[in-house]
Design an enzyme around this catalytic site. Structure first.
Site, short mmCIF file in Angstrom:
data_model
loop_
_atom_site.label_atom_id
_atom_site.label_comp_id
_atom_site.label_asym_id
_atom_site.label_seq_id
_atom_site.Cartn_x
_atom_site.Cartn_y
_atom_site.Cartn_z
N GLU A 286 0.91 3.85 1.89
CA GLU A 286 1.39 4.23 3.21
C GLU A 286 2.59 3.38 3.63
O GLU A 286 3.57 3.89 4.16
CB GLU A 286 0.28 4.06 4.27
CG GLU A 286 -0.96 4.87 4.02
CD GLU A 286 -2.03 4.10 3.27
OE1 GLU A 286 -1.73 3.43 2.25
OE2 GLU A 286 -3.19 4.16 3.70
N HIS B 5 0.85 -1.20 0.00
CA HIS B 5 0.00 0.00 0.00
C HIS B 5 0.88 1.25 0.00
O HIS B 5 2.04 1.21 0.43
CB HIS B 5 -0.89 0.02 1.24
CG HIS B 5 -1.96 -1.02 1.23
ND1 HIS B 5 -3.02 -0.98 2.11
CD2 HIS B 5 -2.15 -2.12 0.46
CE1 HIS B 5 -3.82 -2.01 1.89
NE2 HIS B 5 -3.31 -2.72 0.89
N CYS C 45 -6.13 1.84 5.90
CA CYS C 45 -6.78 0.60 6.30
C CYS C 45 -6.21 0.16 7.65
O CYS C 45 -5.24 0.74 8.14
CB CYS C 45 -6.54 -0.47 5.24
SG CYS C 45 -4.83 -1.07 5.18
N CYS D 166 -2.38 -0.49 7.52
CA CYS D 166 -1.56 0.73 7.44
C CYS D 166 -1.66 1.54 8.73
O CYS D 166 -0.67 2.16 9.16
CB CYS D 166 -1.97 1.56 6.24
SG CYS D 166 -1.60 0.73 4.67
#
Length: 168
Positions: free
Chosen positions: A63, A61, A91, A94
């Site tokens: 992040e 992801h 999410c 993260c």
């Protein structure tokens, strides 16, 4: 968490715009269009976008990529004096990583009603207790949202997208 648009500074808008540019890069690569920027002392120290499809890695992801890059830049794992600007609410994975980085502040663009960490928060947030978190109320014109959604539009990845396997 205070999320009124008037609480975002010109600097916040500038850095969120950079995160949106990263999201556009992800979209051009047929990734889920999420971008992130990590800022320390008014300087961008990491820029990233989703790479899950390209790397075939569900943890890639934006992040996570930004945290790794920022930690490498600073030479340490703690980002307590940094701000993460991300186009979509982190999410749970993260947010958990943000907890361990002890990031000082998280600013996100659109709220993720389905998978955002705040949906799963109970009495305690998934973020570090000292982390300030703001977001979810950016003007749709800035986030380039579709009228029916508060989240950036997501293009499904092309089925023809394949990364060649590397053989040792």
């Amino acid at each position: 968490m205070d999320t009124s648009p008037s609480n975002f500074s010109q600097e916040d808008i500038r850095f969120m715009t950079m995160a949106l540019q990263e999201a556009e890069t992800a979209a051009a690569m047929d990734e889920v269009p999420v971008g992130a920027v990590v800022v320390a002392e008014g300087r961008v120290i990491a820029r990233a976008h989703n790479l899950c499809e390209r790397l075939r890695d569900f943890t890639a992801h934006a992040e996570m990529q930004a945290f790794t890059s920022a930690s490498e830049y600073l030479g340490g794992k703690f980002l307590d004096k940094c701000t993460l600007y991300v186009t979509l609410e982190p999410c749970p994975m993260c947010a958990g990583a943000a907890f361990w980085t002890r990031i000082g502040r998280v600013v996100y663009g659109a709220k993720d009603e389905k998978r955002g960490h705040s949906k799963f928060d109970g009495e305690l947030t998934m973020l570090h207790p000292k982390t300030k978190c703001e977001g979810g109320s950016w003007p749709k014109s800035l986030l380039n949202c579709s009228p029916s959604s508060s989240a950036p539009s997501v293009k499904p990845p092309l089925s023809r997208w394949r990364v060649p396997l590397r053989h040792a």
